[in-house]
Each structure stands twice: as structure tokens, then as C-alpha cells.
Design a protein around this motif. Structure first.
Motif, PDB file in Angstrom:
ATOM      1  N   TYR A  58      19.296   6.368   8.412  1.00 23.76           N
ATOM      2  CA  TYR A  58      18.095   5.547   8.350  1.00 23.76           C
ATOM      3  C   TYR A  58      16.865   6.426   8.570  1.00 23.76           C
ATOM      4  O   TYR A  58      16.842   7.271   9.478  1.00 23.76           O
ATOM      5  CB  TYR A  58      18.138   4.440   9.404  1.00 23.76           C
ATOM      6  N   THR A  66       9.061  -1.009   7.295  1.00 20.90           N
ATOM      7  CA  THR A  66       9.886  -0.527   6.195  1.00 20.90           C
ATOM      8  C   THR A  66      10.756   0.649   6.627  1.00 20.90           C
ATOM      9  O   THR A  66      10.266   1.592   7.263  1.00 20.90           O
ATOM     10  CB  THR A  66       9.011  -0.089   5.002  1.00 20.90           C
ATOM     11  N   LYS A  78      17.716   3.115  -0.641  1.00 23.05           N
ATOM     12  CA  LYS A  78      16.998   1.869  -0.864  1.00 23.05           C
ATOM     13  C   LYS A  78      16.103   1.586   0.340  1.00 23.05           C
ATOM     14  O   LYS A  78      16.300   2.123   1.431  1.00 23.05           O
ATOM     15  CB  LYS A  78      17.972   0.700  -1.069  1.00 23.05           C
ATOM     16  N   TYR A  79      15.115   0.741   0.123  1.00 26.62           N
ATOM     17  CA  TYR A  79      14.199   0.353   1.189  1.00 26.62           C
ATOM     18  C   TYR A  79      14.657  -0.962   1.817  1.00 26.62           C
ATOM     19  O   TYR A  79      15.147  -1.859   1.132  1.00 26.62           O
ATOM     20  CB  TYR A  79      12.779   0.213   0.658  1.00 26.62           C
ATOM     21  N   ILE A  80      14.481  -1.039   3.127  1.00 27.80           N
ATOM     22  CA  ILE A  80      14.770  -2.264   3.870  1.00 27.80           C
ATOM     23  C   ILE A  80      13.466  -2.753   4.494  1.00 27.80           C
ATOM     24  O   ILE A  80      12.756  -1.981   5.140  1.00 27.80           O
ATOM     25  CB  ILE A  80      15.823  -2.021   4.970  1.00 27.80           C
ATOM     26  N   THR A  81      13.164  -4.011   4.318  1.00 31.23           N
ATOM     27  CA  THR A  81      11.970  -4.607   4.904  1.00 31.23           C
ATOM     28  C   THR A  81      12.345  -5.371   6.162  1.00 31.23           C
ATOM     29  O   THR A  81      13.242  -6.215   6.147  1.00 31.23           O
ATOM     30  CB  THR A  81      11.275  -5.551   3.912  1.00 31.23           C
ATOM     31  N   SER A 100      22.113   0.454  14.841  1.00 27.61           N
ATOM     32  CA  SER A 100      22.550  -0.630  13.968  1.00 27.61           C
ATOM     33  C   SER A 100      23.378  -1.682  14.711  1.00 27.61           C
ATOM     34  O   SER A 100      24.281  -1.354  15.480  1.00 27.61           O
ATOM     35  CB  SER A 100      23.382  -0.051  12.825  1.00 27.61           C
ATOM     36  N   LEU A 118      18.370  -5.387  11.291  1.00 23.81           N
ATOM     37  CA  LEU A 118      18.594  -4.846   9.950  1.00 23.81           C
ATOM     38  C   LEU A 118      19.055  -5.910   8.961  1.00 23.81           C
ATOM     39  O   LEU A 118      18.859  -5.773   7.749  1.00 23.81           O
ATOM     40  CB  LEU A 118      19.641  -3.733  10.005  1.00 23.81           C
ATOM     41  N   ASN A 119      19.680  -6.945   9.462  1.00 18.54           N
ATOM     42  CA  ASN A 119      20.223  -7.993   8.604  1.00 18.54           C
ATOM     43  C   ASN A 119      19.221  -9.105   8.305  1.00 18.54           C
ATOM     44  O   ASN A 119      19.596 -10.141   7.756  1.00 18.54           O
ATOM     45  CB  ASN A 119      21.481  -8.584   9.240  1.00 18.54           C
TER      46      ASN A 119
END
Length: 272
Positions: A58, A66, A78-81, A100, A118-119
């Protein structure tokens, strides 16, 4: 033109003289070659590693809301918002640590501690501690150690503070930081780390050859020195107009540092 070249050369020589001079020690280098396993281009917004699992890495970005995530081979990025407010005060200075599925975001100018999911779950935001901080580490699910300002006493230096934003608990250090004539914590600035294996904190000075080790209750375990001989702070700080800043050129002795499995790794700026 000759005068200009001569002046620039003189300034460069003066600037490099402290770096190139001998400091009375010999550094031994380990003759181990490292091989690159993988390299990929990243976007400008990606600025640092925030955490890793057995499957993913990460990365922190300039946006506290982000993250960029890849697999262990730096592929499938990939990006995680995150559900985090992206206001200017939070974005101006923050630390991100991924454990995590929890993401800890510590906003120094908030001051605030944010726990995100994260979810995509809801985030919790606590205005904590009571004053701005410049360094922060996570030492437990709801436990943090900061280097920041003490609002209970009239002094401008920074101290170490342990706290739980959900209970409001705050524990302040007792006579650990050598504040001296420090202004705003500039002279005593350094790098704060936490080693989960030993449950110990380390703090390495930027401007002299000192580091020290604390337990998680902010008790001093021991004080140590790096191999170089620069034992005095290589910067002075004070008030200039309405601002507190360094009042002399700053010479960095130790740059970034990390701890892992009971060992402290420091990027030294002194060669010999």
C-alpha cells in the motif's frame, strides 16, 4: 562571466566543505550487491509506502483519502478511495499507516487521528491530541505516540506524547528531550520509529549523532550514538520576525531511519 563562475565555485566549495572534511572515524561498508527485482513507473501523486501484507503493498499519496495498492510484484496497481475528508488542513501534513483492513491517518496540523476501512466502511475522526504534532507512529489498535507541542506548559519546544484518541488518555514524557535553547523543536528534530517485535520506540536526531530508545510508556531505555563524531547540533533556531525558523544553515547528520526486527537502520549524511 569568469567572476560569476568563480563565485559559484567558491560557494559550492564552502557548502561541500563540511561534508567532505574528515570527522575522525572510519566507516566500514558491507560488500553486498543488491539486485533489482522489479521497477515500475508511478504517478506523481504517489509519495511513499504506507504498509504491506503477504499479498499487497500500500502506498501513500498526496491525498489523504487516496491509496495506491499493488500486488507484491508491483503489478495490478489500482487506487483505493477512503472515507476521509480531504480538507487543506488534513492534507497539509499527515502520516498514513496501513494495518489491513484498518488505515491510520495522523494529521499533524489538525491535529487529528482518523481510522478508515480499506473495505469502504465508515471512518472515525478524533481531534487528538490537544496541539499540533510533527511526528507520529502507531503502537497499537488505538494507541499512538506523537512528537508535538505541550499545551500544559509555556515553552516552545516539542515533547513525546502517548495517547488514545478514543479514551482521551494522554501521557507526556518526563525530561527525555534535550530542549536547551531549542525553538519550536527545530534543533532537536529527528525521525521517530516503532518496532513491533521489540515493542520499542527509537528517535534519531537529524542534526547530531544521537539516537535514543523508549518503551511504550515513554520511559528512556538507553541513549546511543552513531559512529560519526558530530556530537553537537548542526543547526540553530530562533524567531525571525513573526516566525520561528532556523537561524543558521542546517547540516543534516542523519536522514531518514527505519527499525525492523530489533535493528535500527539510518541513512547517514557523514561519510568519514
Amino acid at each position: 562571466m569568469a567572476s560569476a563562475i568563480g563565485l559559484v565555485s567558491l560557494l559550492a566549495w564552502i557548502a561541500l566543505k563540511p561534508i567532505n572534511q574528515k570527522n575522525g572515524f572510519n566507516r566500514k561498508f558491507i560488500a553486498t550487491e543488491l539486485s533489482m527485482l522489479k521497477a515500475v513507473e508511478k504517478d506523481d501523486i504517489v509519495i511513499g509506502i504506507a504498509g504491506a501484507t503477504g499479498y499487497h503493498i500500500y502506498f501513500k499519496t498526496k491525498d489523504p483519502a487516496t491509496l495506491w495498492v499493488t500486488d507484491r510484484n508491483l503489478e495490478n496497481g489500482k487506487y483505493i478511495t477512503l472515507s476521509v475528508p480531504n480538507n487543506q488542513r488534513i492534507a497539509s501534513a499527515f502520516y498514513t499507516v496501513v494495518d489491513s483492513p484498518t488505515v491510520h491517518i495522523m494529521a499533524g496540523n489538525g491535529p487529528a487521528v482518523i481510522k478508515a476501512d480499506l473495505n469502504g466502511g465508515a471512518s472515525s475522526i478524533k481531534k487528538f491530541p490537544t496541539a499540533v504534532f510533527t511526528r507520529a507512529v502507531v503502537i497499537g489498535p488505538n494507541s499512538y505516540v506523537f512528537r508535538g507541542f505541550d499545551t500544559t506548559k509555556k515553552r516552545v519546544g516539542q515533547i513525546f506524547i502517548k495517547g488514545n484518541p478514543f479514551t482521551g488518555e494522554l501521557v507526556r514524557e518526563k525530561n527525555i528531550t534535550d530542549k536547551g535553547k531549542d525553538a519550536a523543536g527545530i534543533t532537536t528534530d529527528g525521525y521517530l520509529n516503532y518496532d513491533a517485535k521489540t515493542s520499542l520506540l527509537t528517535y534519531s536526531s537529524y542534526y547530531r549523532n544521537q539516537f535514543f530508545c523508549l518503551d511504550t510508556n515513554l520511559n528512556l531505555i538507553y541513549t546511543g550514538h552513531t559512529i560519526d563524531t558530530v556530537s553537537t547540533f548542526q543547526v540553530e533556531a530562533g524567531q525571525v520576525g513573526t516566525k520561528i525558523t532556523n537561524t543558521s544553515p542546517a547540516r543534516t547528520i542523519n536522514s531518514k531511519s527505519r527499525v525492523a526486527n530489533g535493528k535500527l537502520y539510518i541513512i547517514s549524511k557523514v561519510a568519514r
